[in-house]
Design an enzyme around this catalytic site. Structure first.
Site, PDB file in Angstrom:
ATOM      1  N   GLU A 166      40.514  46.145  53.911  1.00 40.58           N
ATOM      2  CA  GLU A 166      39.860  44.677  53.988  1.00 40.58           C
ATOM      3  C   GLU A 166      39.935  44.281  55.384  1.00 40.58           C
ATOM      4  O   GLU A 166      40.471  43.032  55.726  1.00 40.58           O
ATOM      5  CB  GLU A 166      39.918  43.821  53.243  1.00 40.58           C
ATOM      6  CG  GLU A 166      39.810  44.207  51.985  1.00 40.58           C
ATOM      7  CD  GLU A 166      39.883  43.121  50.971  1.00 40.58           C
ATOM      8  OE1 GLU A 166      40.917  42.417  50.798  1.00 40.58           O
ATOM      9  OE2 GLU A 166      39.655  43.251  49.614  1.00 40.58           O
ATOM     10  N   TYR A 296      34.591  41.859  43.775  1.00 41.84           N
ATOM     11  CA  TYR A 296      34.881  40.729  42.782  1.00 41.84           C
ATOM     12  C   TYR A 296      34.051  39.754  42.405  1.00 41.84           C
ATOM     13  O   TYR A 296      34.086  39.245  41.287  1.00 41.84           O
ATOM     14  CB  TYR A 296      36.118  40.078  43.471  1.00 41.84           C
ATOM     15  CG  TYR A 296      37.551  40.840  43.581  1.00 41.84           C
ATOM     16  CD1 TYR A 296      37.590  41.528  44.749  1.00 41.84           C
ATOM     17  CD2 TYR A 296      38.514  40.898  42.412  1.00 41.84           C
ATOM     18  CE1 TYR A 296      38.803  42.374  44.636  1.00 41.84           C
ATOM     19  CE2 TYR A 296      39.490  41.831  42.557  1.00 41.84           C
ATOM     20  CZ  TYR A 296      39.670  42.458  43.681  1.00 41.84           C
ATOM     21  OH  TYR A 296      40.980  43.136  43.850  1.00 41.84           O
ATOM     22  N   GLU A 353      38.793  48.669  44.496  1.00 43.31           N
ATOM     23  CA  GLU A 353      39.354  47.192  43.727  1.00 43.31           C
ATOM     24  C   GLU A 353      38.426  46.626  43.122  1.00 43.31           C
ATOM     25  O   GLU A 353      37.185  46.541  43.776  1.00 43.31           O
ATOM     26  CB  GLU A 353      40.146  46.217  44.708  1.00 43.31           C
ATOM     27  CG  GLU A 353      41.338  46.767  45.330  1.00 43.31           C
ATOM     28  CD  GLU A 353      42.030  45.738  46.179  1.00 43.31           C
ATOM     29  OE1 GLU A 353      41.670  44.505  45.856  1.00 43.31           O
ATOM     30  OE2 GLU A 353      42.753  46.013  47.204  1.00 43.31           O
ATOM     31  N   TRP A 408      49.088  36.594  47.296  1.00 48.98           N
ATOM     32  CA  TRP A 408      49.168  35.992  48.616  1.00 48.98           C
ATOM     33  C   TRP A 408      49.134  34.579  48.498  1.00 48.98           C
ATOM     34  O   TRP A 408      50.252  33.980  48.053  1.00 48.98           O
ATOM     35  CB  TRP A 408      47.674  36.686  49.149  1.00 48.98           C
ATOM     36  CG  TRP A 408      47.719  38.044  49.160  1.00 48.98           C
ATOM     37  CD1 TRP A 408      46.584  38.801  48.539  1.00 48.98           C
ATOM     38  CD2 TRP A 408      48.383  39.104  50.021  1.00 48.98           C
ATOM     39  NE1 TRP A 408      46.997  40.018  48.661  1.00 48.98           N
ATOM     40  CE2 TRP A 408      47.863  40.417  49.338  1.00 48.98           C
ATOM     41  CE3 TRP A 408      49.639  39.052  50.749  1.00 48.98           C
ATOM     42  CZ2 TRP A 408      48.629  41.499  49.914  1.00 48.98           C
ATOM     43  CZ3 TRP A 408      49.998  40.130  51.279  1.00 48.98           C
ATOM     44  CH2 TRP A 408      49.760  41.343  50.881  1.00 48.98           C
TER      45      TRP A 408
HETATM   46  O1  LIG Z   1      42.750  38.598  45.173  1.00 50.72           O
HETATM   47  C1  LIG Z   1      42.722  39.691  44.768  1.00 50.72           C
HETATM   48  C2  LIG Z   1      43.084  41.246  45.608  1.00 50.72           C
HETATM   49  C3  LIG Z   1      44.420  40.980  46.237  1.00 50.72           C
HETATM   50  O2  LIG Z   1      45.401  40.638  45.532  1.00 50.72           O
HETATM   51  C4  LIG Z   1      44.325  42.300  46.887  1.00 50.72           C
HETATM   52  O3  LIG Z   1      45.515  42.474  47.863  1.00 50.72           O
HETATM   53  C5  LIG Z   1      43.158  42.309  48.097  1.00 50.72           C
HETATM   54  O4  LIG Z   1      42.879  43.719  48.601  1.00 50.72           O
HETATM   55  C6  LIG Z   1      41.998  41.618  47.428  1.00 50.72           C
HETATM   56  N1  LIG Z   1      41.010  41.333  48.247  1.00 50.72           N
HETATM   57  C7  LIG Z   1      39.910  40.900  47.610  1.00 50.72           C
HETATM   58  C8  LIG Z   1      38.512  40.451  47.904  1.00 50.72           C
HETATM   59  C9  LIG Z   1      38.587  39.575  49.141  1.00 50.72           C
HETATM   60  C10 LIG Z   1      39.509  38.485  49.271  1.00 50.72           C
HETATM   61  C11 LIG Z   1      41.140  38.702  49.502  1.00 50.72           C
HETATM   62  C12 LIG Z   1      41.864  37.534  49.551  1.00 50.72           C
HETATM   63  C13 LIG Z   1      41.404  36.298  49.181  1.00 50.72           C
HETATM   64  C14 LIG Z   1      39.969  36.092  48.947  1.00 50.72           C
HETATM   65  C15 LIG Z   1      39.282  37.079  48.717  1.00 50.72           C
HETATM   66  C16 LIG Z   1      40.598  40.464  46.072  1.00 50.72           C
HETATM   67  N2  LIG Z   1      41.941  41.103  46.545  1.00 50.72           N
END
Ligand SMILES: OC[C@@H]1[C@@H](O)[C@H](O)[C@@H](O)c2[nH]c(CCc3ccccc3)c[n+]21
Length: 448
Positions: A166, A296, A353, A408
């Site tokens: 990403e 997502y 993912e 995060w």
């Molecule tokens: O938020 C769930 C996961 C993270 O735990 C992964 O490390 C990361 O690759 C990931 N990307 C996304 C979609 C983009 C996004 C990331 C963070 C915050 C908002 C959107 C969702 N996630």
């Protein structure tokens, strides 16, 4: 009876990342990384949570792999922590770091589980941030040095490699909005960072090709289906701009060898366009074997005079959402897959993912009855199935995530796992969704 059968060689997996599950943040010679630093600054993370211990996967990896085996999960995407290998980001190698990942990879292979390695999942060695991080072209070369060592050490064991996870999130959340490490708020810096990350991606793909390794290499992008709030000209333009901002900027550079004209013009007018050469774009356009996508939710956007810098803002609709506040919109996955297939020459795609956070509880029987998560996964897999039926070269699906983990900026408040983690005891509880997913894998499809 399997109602929706996937192709015979379809890859069913789960995904994690190093900083989110390993812990052992300062053990066995690991150097500090930007998330160790960012989480140590009060106010950055929910309740000042950090990844110092996380799921302690660094020590518990064998029992965690036993769970993968028990569930019949045969593919596992994880990331390598750069600062475990090069504590300073370059130069001195930490053998204990290499030994950990060799133990992990061999433990997976011993159980018939295929590893898919992400080289960079946001955890830049702090020493490199101290010299400018991804704004510094030297960091591009240090990334190539790190990747070369990983290919030499593990290239013969690992069939799937992902250069970056990403770049949009690293660039925008980390360098424009400042909500991720290193916490910078500057769009011009953010787009320069995105460019250097893409450069490092292309150089590493070229290096991989030169080493005559047998696996496949690609990159993972977070992509979203963008919808305009209304059919007004302004809102339709806002949707096109947001699609360019999140999706096309990266897709066109990597797969077509040029940034999209409309966005270059807009960024130039906003004085945030990074410097780049034709040679840069050739490097970025190095052929990849697959495109990894993290899906997502969709984004519904409108024109907003006051929204800097793009004059676009997101709508917060009153539709079903996950615990992250993200609308549950499975059809967006189908739309995204069809658009990618049409606009980017039918490139092979891996969903690297897809998953959902819900406020899981352990019931009086010690179970986690996460029907919401099963429903989310069912609906999205159905859309993936439909896309395959309509000709999309979708080769696999890695569920986010194997374990509840450090989310995060949200810390441990959000649970994405199909395996529950009690952080006080490090006990794992297999959720109902894991057993459901185990059946999907066994049947190579969805039964209802
Ligand atoms: O938020 C769930 C996961 C993270 O735990 C992964 O490390 C990361 O690759 C990931 N990307 C996304 C979609 C983009 C996004 C990331 C963070 C915050 C908002 C959107 C969702 N996630």
């Amino acid at each position: 009876m399997v109602k929706y059968k996937f192709p015979d060689d379809f890859i069913w997996g789960v995904a994690t990342s190093a900083y989110q599950i390993e812990g052992a943040y300062n053990k066995d010679g690991k150097g500090e990384n930007i998330w160790d630093r960012f989480t140590s600054i009060p106010g950055n993370i929910y309740k000042n949570h950090n990844g110092n211990v996380a799921c302690d996967h660094y020590h518990l990896y064998q029992s965690d792999i036993n769970i993968l085996k028990e569930l019949g999960i045969k593919n596992y995407r994880f990331s390598i922590s750069w600062a475990r290998i090069f504590p300073d980001g370059y130069g001195k190698v930490n053998q204990k770091g290499i030994e950990y990942y060799r133990r992990l990879i061999n433990a997976l292979l011993d159980k018939g589980i295929q590893p898919a390695i992400t080289l960079y999942h946001w955890d830049l060695p702090q020493e490199l941030q101290d010299i400018g991080g991804w704004t510094n072209k030297k960091v591009v070369d240090y990334f190539v040095e790190y990747a070369e060592l990983m290919f030499k050490e593990f290239g013969d064991l690992v069939p799937i490699w992902i250069t970056h996870n990403e770049p949009w999130v690293v660039s925008i959340l980390g360098h424009a909005w400042g909500v991720h490490a290193p916490g910078i708020k500057d769009y011009k810096i953010a787009l320069k960072v995105a460019h250097n990350i893409l450069l490092s991606h292309g150089k590493v793909v070229k290096l991989y090709r030169s080493m005559s390794l047998k696996g496949k290499i690609g990159i993972t992008l977070n992509l979203s289906s963008i919808h305009s709030a209304t059919d007004s000209e302004k809102d339709l333009l806002a949707a096109k701009i947001y699609d360019g901002f999140m999706n096309r900027w990266f897709l066109d550079a990597i797969l077509k060898g040029s940034y999209p004209e409309d966005m270059k013009k807009l960024y130039n007018e906003l004085n945030i366009l990074p410097q780049f050469s034709d040679d840069d774009m050739k490097i970025i356009n190095e052929r990849i074997d697959f495109l990894g996508i993290n899906y997502y939710t969709r984004s519904v956007v409108k024109y907003d005079e006051n929204a800097y810098p793009l004059k676009v803002s997101m709508l917060d609709l009153d539709n079903p959402k996950t615990d992250m506040g993200w609308e549950i919109y499975p059809k967006g996955l189908y739309e995204l897959l069809i658009n990618l297939h049409k606009n980017y020459d039918g490139i092979d795609i891996l969903i690297t993912e897809n998953g959902a956070a819900f406020n899981d509880i352990v019931n009086y029987k010690g179970k986690v009855v996460d029907d919401y998560r099963i429903d989310y996964l069912y609906r999205h897999l159905l859309e993936a199935y439909r896309a395959i039926c309509d000709g999309v070269n979708l080769k696999g699906y890695y569920l986010w995530s194997f374990l509840d983990n450090f989310e995060w900026a949200e810390g441990y408040s959000k649970r994405f796992g199909i395996v529950f983690v009690d952080y006080n005891t490090q006990k794992r509880i297999i959720k109902d969704s894991a057993y459901w997913y185990s059946d999907v894998i066994k049947n190579n499809g969805i039964t209802e």
